[in-house]
Design a protein around this motif. Structure first.
Motif, mmCIF file in Angstrom:
data_model
loop_
_atom_site.group_PDB
_atom_site.id
_atom_site.type_symbol
_atom_site.label_atom_id
_atom_site.label_comp_id
_atom_site.label_asym_id
_atom_site.label_seq_id
_atom_site.Cartn_x
_atom_site.Cartn_y
_atom_site.Cartn_z
ATOM 1 N N SER A 1 -97.617 1.840 73.384
ATOM 2 C CA SER A 1 -96.570 1.515 72.682
ATOM 3 C C SER A 1 -96.695 2.399 71.443
ATOM 4 O O SER A 1 -97.284 3.166 71.030
ATOM 5 C CB SER A 1 -96.957 0.044 72.248
ATOM 6 N N SER A 2 -95.610 2.214 70.620
ATOM 7 C CA SER A 2 -95.290 3.398 69.504
ATOM 8 C C SER A 2 -96.250 2.678 68.516
ATOM 9 O O SER A 2 -96.701 3.474 67.453
ATOM 10 C CB SER A 2 -93.928 3.074 68.913
ATOM 11 N N PHE A 3 -96.939 1.619 68.652
ATOM 12 C CA PHE A 3 -97.858 1.071 67.711
ATOM 13 C C PHE A 3 -99.361 1.830 67.982
ATOM 14 O O PHE A 3 -100.227 1.312 67.596
ATOM 15 C CB PHE A 3 -98.162 -0.413 67.656
ATOM 16 N N GLY A 4 -99.572 2.374 69.195
ATOM 17 C CA GLY A 4 -100.640 2.731 69.831
ATOM 18 C C GLY A 4 -101.507 1.722 70.644
ATOM 19 O O GLY A 4 -102.393 2.096 71.173
ATOM 20 N N GLY A 5 -100.923 0.468 70.874
ATOM 21 C CA GLY A 5 -101.487 -0.302 71.756
ATOM 22 C C GLY A 5 -101.079 -0.174 73.216
ATOM 23 O O GLY A 5 -100.163 0.641 73.412
ATOM 24 N N SER A 6 -101.916 -0.815 74.035
ATOM 25 C CA SER A 6 -101.627 -0.474 75.466
ATOM 26 C C SER A 6 -100.996 -1.839 76.109
ATOM 27 O O SER A 6 -101.183 -2.876 75.675
ATOM 28 C CB SER A 6 -102.733 0.004 76.237
ATOM 29 N N GLY B 1 -99.081 -4.433 72.541
ATOM 30 C CA GLY B 1 -100.402 -4.097 72.482
ATOM 31 C C GLY B 1 -101.310 -4.538 71.162
ATOM 32 O O GLY B 1 -102.140 -3.885 70.768
ATOM 33 N N ASP C 1 -104.791 -4.692 70.616
ATOM 34 C CA ASP C 1 -105.683 -3.388 70.614
ATOM 35 C C ASP C 1 -105.948 -3.068 69.077
ATOM 36 O O ASP C 1 -106.778 -2.265 68.799
ATOM 37 C CB ASP C 1 -105.041 -2.381 71.186
ATOM 38 N N GLU D 1 -94.411 5.177 75.266
ATOM 39 C CA GLU D 1 -93.135 4.444 74.778
ATOM 40 C C GLU D 1 -92.214 5.326 74.127
ATOM 41 O O GLU D 1 -90.798 5.388 74.224
ATOM 42 C CB GLU D 1 -93.327 3.448 74.124
#
Lengths: 372, 348
Positions: free
Chosen positions: B328-333, A47, A50, B256
């Protein structure tokens, strides 16, 4: 997982994202093409979009070997596979790619053609050794990363005196495709910089991209495939663009040497030579963009050994794979996307390969209406 | 008591299955007696009838059937025999039923080594005894060489459900918590590590196990707050949650970082270009529970050896399009999708 977890640290990623927001100048846009499907996959899976500022856009490039193979080459492979006593060995991704007339390798296999999925060139060699009464053909595709293993297989076949092994060669070259994209300004594809594939540079090094900076003034940052690698490469590109630089930089210094892998390059040079021209899906005929076997190895060249005629075929006219591969359109711009074309019923190659732009959008991001 | 001479030599286990072993004659009778009955021995099989009559007691019945076609037949941590028991026991257990009786049907390829068949049968017997279930009827067919892949096993099973327990895939509601009983992908990676053409050094064992003991503790702890359970076998956690999303008309939001994956499994998946969320499990379950009971359920799961690494991995959310999404661990979806076709290693 040592050497992986470090590049998937969410806290670090948020820090890099903050840097990007700080660096992004509001008076301009940043259109960055990640050439390779592996990067597309990492961007979608984590992601990453984002995390980018709104004036920064990733454009998915033609770097998926399955996606760029034209329909005619799949037709040729099917024709080979249907010949008596032939065993066609292929990587699994290719099995479902639509060929002319609704055919595919998967359907040809179900019809009785001897098509086997392999995981490496050496599997094909093993089959040739075990079944000397079969003509074993390896369907070789891919960029500079998969070319050295094909060269190795041919050398092994010579060493082991195999007379029933040959290669249907479809290896293509990354820099040539980049040149074709940059040279095609008519479509209005504006790209400010490239994220270059690290595994390709692990083989060819950085030098082959010099023309991107020298002739077109665009930066290239060669990047690894971990999500933090991609983010860091974007930071490096943004810095270059802000400073008006267009240089070739290496984000992936932990594995890529500037000169690449000289041994692999020598192997490739020994076995292969440039084709004058090769058809790419989405890019059309591109000069000096693909490899074929040198005359000295003609016996291992399936096209010559089986007198295979070149075959050209048209894509489904409604399929926008071509424009998507050039970065001119996004998956959602195709009216087939998500309607008749899904990973279960792919109409075009971008939906077949798990690393294709359409498959990545459909699989990971179809909730994202902004991309529509 | 005088010994009765049978004029029959014991089955030579160094031999191979041939067509006579499926022809209905003496060879087949001997194969069944010496390989299957001896390994699965119980009072019902011993009667030798074409069916078994059994007591079920009070309660409702659950019934299921499953076919096992795994390759390779023997893998780290299990084999097709134990898998055929665990798979059917778990399908029953996911309804909250106590598994009682199983049947087993074998399709064997001509030429299959008798010793391997005996090993599979013994593994089935051991798994059944461990799980406290009985294989009370069966069938054997032998097909010509090339018409099967070694051995295929189909098991069916019945179990008894207490009154009042109503678990079903359509019961997930927004706000509910989603739990997993342990690390994902162990079985799929263990099998792949021994698959022809793909062999790699790996210390991961299959998680193949019977889960009804764990389930008993869970139903006791959560009672009517427990909405549903499902074992994420083929298609992995991703397929299971997508199935439930469709049945219940909801979406899922997963974290995640909360989903347990062993480092070795993550490494193998990385190497092969696979997503652990799509990789098969044979000894794990997913539970959806009302939010107020999530902690009690988690504690009950962790108290059982098969739920030691249980975790709350996300929540049910309202979503018209029934998407399973993951932060995700990155903060994205991103979406966690069904697998398209077979999960296959990537080219480069």
């Amino acid at each position: 997982m040592k050497y992986v977890d470090e590049f998937r640290d969410g806290r670090l990623a948020r820090g890099v994202a903050e840097t990007l927001h700080r660096l992004a100048r509001p008076d301009r846009t940043y259109r960055l093409m990640e050439f390779c499907g592996g990067h597309t996959h990492a961007i979608s899976r984590y992601g990453l979009e984002d995390l980018l500022p709104s004036n920064m856009r990733m454009i998915h490039g033609p770097g998926c070997p399955v996606c760029v193979l034209p329909v005619g080459r799949i037709d040729m492979a099917i024709e080979l596979a249907r010949r008596p006593k032939v065993t066609l060995c292929t990587y699994a991704d290719l099995m479902r790619v639509p060929a002319s007339g609704g055919a595919s390798l998967m359907k040809a296999k179900a019809d009785g053609a001897d098509i086997r999925m392999v995981y490496s060139t050496l599997d094909a060699i093993r089959i040739a050794e075990a079944e000397p009464d079969r003509e074993v053909i390896f369907f070789a595709i891919g960029f500079e990363t998969t070319t050295p293993p094909t060269a190795l297989a041919i050398k092994l076949a010579i060493k082991n005196r195999l007379t029933n092994f040959s290669v249907f060669c479809n290896h293509v070259l990354t820099p040539a495709a980049m040149r074709a994209i940059l040279g095609n300004r008519a479509e209005g594809v504006e790209i400010d910089g490239f994220v270059g594939p690290s595994h390709v540079s692990a083989v060819i090094g950085l030098q082959p991209y010099r023309f991107v900076a020298a002739q077109f003034g665009k930066p290239v940052v060669v990047a690894g495939f971990e999500p933090l690698d991609v983010l860091q490469a974007v930071v490096m590109l943004v810095r270059q663009l802000n400073e008006g630089r267009g240089e070739i930089e290496n984000q992936y210094g932990r594995a890529v040497a500037a000169e690449g892998n000289l041994l692999a390059q020598a192997e490739m040079r020994e076995i292969f030579e440039l084709r004058e021209s090769f058809e790419w899906r989405g890019l059309g005929e591109v000069a000096d963009s693909a490899l074929r076997l040198r005359d000295a190895y003609a016996a291992f060249d399936a096209e010559r050994r089986f007198a295979l005629a070149a075959h050209r075929a048209k894509d489904n006219p409604a399929c926008e794979c071509g424009a998507i591969l050039r970065g001119a359109k996004r998956p959602h711009d195709c009216r087939l996307f998500g309607t008749v074309c899904t990973p279960e019923t792919p109409m075009g190659s971008c939906m077949v390969s798990s690393e294709g732009a359409c498959a990545a959008q459909w699989t990971y991001r179809r909730f994202d209406e902004r991309a529509a | 008591m005088a010994t009765v001479k049978t004029y029959r030599r014991k089955l030579d286990l160094s031999g191979r299955v041939d067509l006579s072993h499926g022809a209905g004659g003496r060879a087949m009778a001997q194969l069944i007696a010496e390989i299957f009955h001896s390994a699965l021995d119980n009072e019902w099989l011993r009667r030798g009838d074409d069916q078994s009559v059994f007591e079920i007691g009070a309660g409702r019945l659950a019934m299921t059937t499953d076919a096992f076609v795994v390759s390779p037949l023997f893998f780290p941590g299990g084999d097709i025999g134990s898998l055929a028991i665990h798979g059917t026991v778990n399908d029953l257990a996911m309804s909250g039923a106590r598994p009682l009786y199983l049947t087993a049907s074998f399709i064997i390829e001509e030429g299959f080594p008798l010793a391997d068949l005996a090993r599979i049968a013994q593994s089935m017997g051991a798994a059944a005894r461990d799980a406290g279930v009985f294989v009370i009827a069966g069938d054997t067919k032998v097909v010509e060489r090339g018409k099967a892949d070694g051995v295929f096993i189909t098991t069916a099973g019945v179990g008894r459900l207490p009154h009042g327990l109503e678990l079903s895939g359509d019961k997930a509601r927004p706000g509910d918590a989603v739990l997993i009983s342990g690390s994902i992908g162990d079985h799929g990676v263990a099998v792949m590590s021994k698959r022809e053409n793909l062999e790699f050094d790996c210390e991961i064992l299959s998680d193949s196990a019977a889960l009804h003991g764990l389930v008993e503790g869970m139903t006791a702890a959560a009672g009517a707050s427990l909405r549903l359970m499902r074992d994420p076998t083929r298609g992995g956690l991703a397929a299971t949650l997508n199935e439930i999303a469709q049945q219940s008309g909801v979406g899922f939001r997963l974290e995640e970082e909360a989903i347990p994956v062993k480092p070795e499994v993550a490494a193998a998946c990385e190497l092969l270009g696979l997503d652990p969320l799509n990789v098969a499990n044979e000894g794990k379950l997913v539970a959806v529970v009302a939010p107020e009971a999530a902690k009690a359920l988690l504690d009950a799961m962790r108290a059982h050896p098969l739920g030691r690494d249980a975790a709350i991995i996300g929540a049910v959310v309202a979503n018209e399009r029934r998407f399973v999404q993951l932060k995700s661990s990155f903060g994205g979806s991103r979406i966690v999708d069904w697998l398209a076709g077979e999960q296959l290693p990537r080219i480069c």
